[in-house]
Design an enzyme around this catalytic site. Sequence first.
Site: not given
Ligand code: ACO
Length: 360
Positions: A243, A302
């Site tokens: 998140h 989710e």
């Molecule tokens: N699975 C694996 N790796 C992840 C995940 C995940 N679910 N989420 C983040 N990471 C990793 C990223 O790849 C990144 O790695 P890197 O530094 O090697 O590139 C690191 O963790 C940091 O991620 P960010 O992109 O900076 O995190 P951000 O704050 O943008 O992400 C997000 C938030 C978009 C929700 C992300 O966690 C994600 O894509 N989750 C999966 C999709 C999801 O569940 N969405 C629903 C969110 S809840 C809502 O909106 C209602």
Amino acid sequence: MNAGLEDVVAAQTVLSDVDGKNGRLIVRGVSLDDLVAKSTYEDVLGLLFDGFFAPSGALSGALGSARLAVFDHVATADQALIALPPVDGMRALLARLEDGDDLQSALRLVAAPAVFIPALLRFKAGQPALTPDPSLSHASDTLRMLTGDMPSQQQAAALDRYLVTVADHGLNASTFAARVVASTKAGLTSSVLAALSALKGPLHGGAPGPVLDMLDAAGSPEQAPAWIAAELARGERLMGFGHRVYRVRDPRADALKAAVRMLAAAGAIDPARLALAESLESTALAQLKAKKPDRPLDTNVEFYTALLLEALGFPREAFTGVFAMGRVGGWIAHAREQAETGRLIRPMSVYVGPQPQVAA
Ligand code: ACO
């Protein structure tokens, strides 16, 4: 600059506070725990709308009437619209609502996803849409319009808890989109359409369908560890985890896990499906921790949304539309709050393109 605007404060709100460090959510002074324990979705709407519309007060009857009012639009759905993914078909129907800014317009926008999503799903299945029953609660009527049967008390309570849980959540991407449009004074329908468009992406409200795809692909608790390891090795993200704001477990995940367990106790969830989900969750958390020790990645809203909505009979392609059924209340309150500031949202960008050629 931060491309994701993290740490940028873009609004002042009385509506909700997301405490990402401590995993707490407050909606207008009420903690999520109290909200889910004591309020129906109609109560939460009253809470969110209080002071933004006149007159306020009990909204159940008016919301029931609004469901009936928007049902007229269902008859205008043609084959091309019915063939769209449910959230897109619902957005196209919703675009036909008048762009007002009074309570009636607001309630029709709240009613629209709850009426249009079941109607479109029934049309897709070759069945007629069912007329709303304004005497029922929003959650009960939605499920009745979906399946044609009166839901059990546990099923209605589970959908109601879901709608309450997701009603508002700070300045998330879709709510920000709603506020940007509201700041131009475009009207509530335009704000909700913008928000809906932002919600459907898989990084926001489009994740719960793919959570079920993940459960299907993982197959069984025994196969889950190898499947997750392979996904992470390929650089894939696990849906339902991580998140932007929470650095601990999303409190909404626990509120929904409790609802899923209540359904399970009532025999309304396949125990093998729940066992697979719980096992995949714990395996995923362990592997995410090992892979990203410096970036806390926990379960988000989710993950259990997916199980809950599946158990209630919604097909996975409709999950984003069901999310909108709850979040629409928050979008509207935020749109009103933004419009009341009277200030157009208009940030700056940094130009990094070429400069015009200077003649020699
Ligand atoms: N699975 C694996 N790796 C992840 C995940 C995940 N679910 N989420 C983040 N990471 C990793 C990223 O790849 C990144 O790695 P890197 O530094 O090697 O590139 C690191 O963790 C940091 O991620 P960010 O992109 O900076 O995190 P951000 O704050 O943008 O992400 C997000 C938030 C978009 C929700 C992300 O966690 C994600 O894509 N989750 C999966 C999709 C999801 O569940 N969405 C629903 C969110 S809840 C809502 O909106 C209602």
